[in-house]
Motif scaffolding. Structure first.
Motif, PDB file in Angstrom:
ATOM      1  N   GLY A  52      -8.221  15.113   9.752  1.00  0.00           N
ATOM      2  CA  GLY A  52      -7.179  15.902   9.092  1.00  0.00           C
ATOM      3  C   GLY A  52      -7.715  17.060   8.274  1.00  0.00           C
ATOM      4  N   PRO A  53      -8.587  16.778   7.281  1.00  0.00           N
ATOM      5  CA  PRO A  53      -9.091  17.867   6.453  1.00  0.00           C
ATOM      6  C   PRO A  53      -9.905  18.890   7.255  1.00  0.00           C
TER       7      PRO A  53
ATOM      8  N   PRO B 173     -12.738  11.480   9.194  1.00  0.00           N
ATOM      9  CA  PRO B 173     -11.327  11.696   9.512  1.00  0.00           C
ATOM     10  C   PRO B 173     -11.037  13.176   9.711  1.00  0.00           C
TER      11      PRO B 173
ATOM     12  N   PHE C  55      -3.364  14.033  13.492  1.00  0.00           N
ATOM     13  CA  PHE C  55      -4.403  14.960  13.016  1.00  0.00           C
ATOM     14  C   PHE C  55      -5.778  14.442  13.450  1.00  0.00           C
TER      15      PHE C  55
ATOM     16  N   HIS D 281       0.816  -1.218   0.000  1.00  0.00           N
ATOM     17  CA  HIS D 281       0.000   0.000   0.000  1.00  0.00           C
ATOM     18  C   HIS D 281       0.857   1.279   0.000  1.00  0.00           C
TER      19      HIS D 281
ATOM     20  N   GLY E 272      -0.936  11.568  10.219  1.00  0.00           N
ATOM     21  CA  GLY E 272      -2.383  11.576   9.975  1.00  0.00           C
ATOM     22  C   GLY E 272      -3.174  11.150  11.206  1.00  0.00           C
ATOM     23  N   GLU E 273      -2.623  10.174  11.908  1.00  0.00           N
ATOM     24  CA  GLU E 273      -3.246   9.695  13.144  1.00  0.00           C
ATOM     25  C   GLU E 273      -3.289  10.836  14.171  1.00  0.00           C
TER      26      GLU E 273
ATOM     27  N   GLY F 175       0.618  10.216   0.390  1.00  0.00           N
ATOM     28  CA  GLY F 175      -0.220   9.795   1.513  1.00  0.00           C
ATOM     29  C   GLY F 175      -1.203  10.897   1.860  1.00  0.00           C
ATOM     30  N   GLY F 176      -2.232  10.551   2.636  1.00  0.00           N
ATOM     31  CA  GLY F 176      -3.339  11.469   2.926  1.00  0.00           C
ATOM     32  C   GLY F 176      -2.927  12.868   3.378  1.00  0.00           C
TER      33      GLY F 176
ATOM     34  N   ALA G 235      -2.080  15.940   1.129  1.00  0.00           N
ATOM     35  CA  ALA G 235      -3.124  16.794   0.546  1.00  0.00           C
ATOM     36  C   ALA G 235      -3.198  18.129   1.285  1.00  0.00           C
ATOM     37  N   ASN G 236      -2.537  18.226   2.438  1.00  0.00           N
ATOM     38  CA  ASN G 236      -2.626  19.436   3.266  1.00  0.00           C
ATOM     39  C   ASN G 236      -1.954  20.640   2.575  1.00  0.00           C
TER      40      ASN G 236
ATOM     41  N   SER H 289       0.692   9.322   6.043  1.00  0.00           N
ATOM     42  CA  SER H 289      -0.692   8.849   5.938  1.00  0.00           C
ATOM     43  C   SER H 289      -1.261   8.662   7.343  1.00  0.00           C
ATOM     44  N   GLY H 290      -2.401   7.974   7.419  1.00  0.00           N
ATOM     45  CA  GLY H 290      -3.003   7.720   8.719  1.00  0.00           C
ATOM     46  C   GLY H 290      -2.219   6.684   9.516  1.00  0.00           C
ATOM     47  N   GLY H 291      -1.450   5.857   8.829  1.00  0.00           N
ATOM     48  CA  GLY H 291      -0.730   4.792   9.517  1.00  0.00           C
ATOM     49  C   GLY H 291       0.786   4.912   9.473  1.00  0.00           C
TER      50      GLY H 291
ATOM     51  N   ASP I 285      -6.283   7.242  -0.172  1.00  0.00           N
ATOM     52  CA  ASP I 285      -6.329   5.901  -0.757  1.00  0.00           C
ATOM     53  C   ASP I 285      -7.115   5.864  -2.067  1.00  0.00           C
TER      54      ASP I 285
HETATM   55  O1  KG4 Z   1      -3.303   7.767   2.902  1.00  0.00           O
HETATM   56  P1  KG4 Z   1      -4.610   7.798   3.595  1.00  0.00           P
HETATM   57  O2  KG4 Z   1      -5.840   8.080   2.795  1.00  0.00           O
HETATM   58  O3  KG4 Z   1      -4.887   6.457   4.332  1.00  0.00           O
HETATM   59  C1  KG4 Z   1      -3.898   5.719   4.968  1.00  0.00           C
HETATM   60  O4  KG4 Z   1      -3.195   4.946   4.272  1.00  0.00           O
HETATM   61  O5  KG4 Z   1      -3.780   5.930   6.191  1.00  0.00           O
HETATM   62  O6  KG4 Z   1      -4.451   8.881   4.748  1.00  0.00           O
HETATM   63  C2  KG4 Z   1      -5.511   9.224   5.592  1.00  0.00           C
HETATM   64  C3  KG4 Z   1      -5.018  10.258   6.596  1.00  0.00           C
HETATM   65  C4  KG4 Z   1      -6.029  10.553   7.679  1.00  0.00           C
HETATM   66  O7  KG4 Z   1      -5.372  10.517   8.919  1.00  0.00           O
HETATM   67  C5  KG4 Z   1      -6.500  11.969   7.336  1.00  0.00           C
HETATM   68  O8  KG4 Z   1      -6.918  12.710   8.463  1.00  0.00           O
HETATM   69  C6  KG4 Z   1      -5.254  12.568   6.709  1.00  0.00           C
HETATM   70  O9  KG4 Z   1      -4.721  11.508   5.935  1.00  0.00           O
HETATM   71  N1  KG4 Z   1      -5.562  13.717   5.843  1.00  0.00           N
HETATM   72  C7  KG4 Z   1      -5.159  14.982   6.101  1.00  0.00           C
HETATM   73  C8  KG4 Z   1      -5.668  15.798   5.043  1.00  0.00           C
HETATM   74  N2  KG4 Z   1      -6.364  14.989   4.186  1.00  0.00           N
HETATM   75  C9  KG4 Z   1      -6.276  13.726   4.688  1.00  0.00           C
HETATM   76  N3  KG4 Z   1      -4.425  15.486   7.096  1.00  0.00           N
HETATM   77  C10 KG4 Z   1      -4.177  16.818   7.089  1.00  0.00           C
HETATM   78  N4  KG4 Z   1      -4.647  17.657   6.139  1.00  0.00           N
HETATM   79  C11 KG4 Z   1      -5.383  17.200   5.106  1.00  0.00           C
HETATM   80  N5  KG4 Z   1      -5.834  18.058   4.165  1.00  0.00           N
END
Ligand code: KG4
Ligand code: ZN
Length: 335
Positions: free
Chosen positions: A180-181, A178, A166, A111, A163-164, A271-272, A275-276, A136-138, A304
């Motif tokens: 983060g956004p 979630p 956040f 992944h 991400g966790e 990773g998530g 996008a910030n 990412s979240g993990g 993802d």
């Molecule tokens: O990569 P992803 O979709 O899934 C994993 O593989 O974990 O990442 C998800 C993470 C979540 O913790 C989410 O809150 C964070 O990415 N996230 C953000 C933003 N968009 C998604 N964190 C901060 N700012 C953002 N704009």
């Protein structure tokens, strides 16, 4: 070579078709976010059941969108881990079974390798070698990437992923999952000078991260500023801004260090959390000063998706790899 990619490691069902000659032909996504938001986080059993419901309809939709039939597909790539075991099993067993029925090879994809290569789907992709920040979240990792499959871990989080952090900070501020956004959106209204949160592990050498202390700091700040158990809207926004700045600045300091340490001039973020917008802005100014360049995927390929799995699988297959008849599903798997 046309590769159908499947992503089901967590709470998004993603399917895409990547063609080694013509690029991305179609991608579809079904997000379970609304279903899990009610519980404040991902419920693994509900995630697996929903992947089962959505995966095959998405495969049909993706083929239709690309104007292809199953006979046109040359291989199937699926996320083999890391992730939720039940969720992974849905994508792995479905992907493996489809490949068998279609008489084509299948490959299990990591992944995080998918995330790492997602910026390659954009118009001016980076060229090897480069430094990658995976957030990412993990995972929170800094990786030196020399070629497909040649990854050297430079540093990683010793506790929570960015991400966790956040998501947990969002929960403390009463925001949905979630987070983060939502934290990022709220931070736009915040006064970035009112609070100063720590930048963990930036005062010592090395490229590792730690975000759990920042979580405690956030909780204490939230509790200290509640009046009759309620946090004023402006204070909440100010805390969100301070939290976001602390994470963004910490990541930026370590990325700069990684570029200097490796002597490389290209940084990709994936990773998530990539996008910030604040993170992108701060990194853009940092790389400009370092005479380096920054690369990232469009927002929908930061979180993802199936496209990154189709792409990563295609590169692995072109290099002669495949997973035979094994159904690969590994909840924990180092890249
Ligand atoms: O990569 P992803 O979709 O899934 C994993 O593989 O974990 O990442 C998800 C993470 C979540 O913790 C989410 O809150 C964070 O990415 N996230 C953000 C933003 N968009 C998604 N964190 C901060 N700012 C953002 N704009
Ligand atoms: Zn992910």
């Amino acid at each position: 070579m046309k590769v159908l990619g499947i992503e089901t490691s967590c709470d998004e069902t993603g399917v895409a078709i990547y063609d080694s000659e013509h690029g991305l032909l179609a991608d579809t996504l079904y997000s379970q976010v609304k279903m899990h938001a009610e519980y404040g986080g991902v419920v693994p059993e509900l995630a697996s059941r929903d992947h089962i419901r959505k995966l095959l309809p998405l495969v049909s939709e993706t083929l239709k969108e690309a104007n292809l039939s199953s006979q046109d597909i040359d291989a199937v790539a699926y996320t083999a881990g890391p992730g939720l075991i039940g969720a992974l099993m849905v994508g792995a067993s479905t992907g493996r079974a489809m490949a068998m029925a279609w008489g084509v090879p299948a490959i299990g994809v990591h992944h995080m390798e998918g995330h790492l290569l997602a910026p390659m789907l954009e118009e001016s992709p980076p060229v090897f070698p480069f430094v990658a920040l995976l957030v990412s979240g993990g995972h929170t990792q800094l990786v030196k990437v020399t070629a497909i499959g040649q990854y050297e871990l430079l540093g990683e989080s010793l506790d929570d992923a960015a991400g966790e952090a956040f998501d947990k900070a969002a929960k403390m501020m009463g925001l949905d999952y979630p987070g983060g956004p939502l934290v990022a959106k709220l931070a736009e209204q915040g006064d970035r000078t009112r609070f100063r949160f720590p930048r963990p592990m930036t005062d010592r050498p090395g490229l590792d991260f730690s975000f759990s202390g920042l979580k405690t700091f956030t909780l204490n700040t939230v509790n200290d500023h509640k009046v009759d158990g309620v946090l004023a809207d402006q204070t909440r926004a100010d805390i969100a801004a301070a939290f976001e700045d602390a994470v963004v600045e910490t990541l930026t300091i370590k990325c700069k260090r990684a570029l200097q340490q490796t002597g490389l001039k290209q940084l990709i973020i994936a990773g998530g959390v990539s996008a910030n917008q604040r993170l992108r802005d701060r990194l853009e100014s940092m790389v400009a000063k370092e005479h380096a360049a920054l690369f990232y995927a469009r927002p929908k390929f930061c979180t993802d998706n199936g496209a990154m799995i189709a792409y990563a699988g295609c590169q692995r297959l072109l290099a002669g790899q495949s997973s035979d008849l094994v159904i690969e599903a590994k909840p924990r798997w180092a890249m």
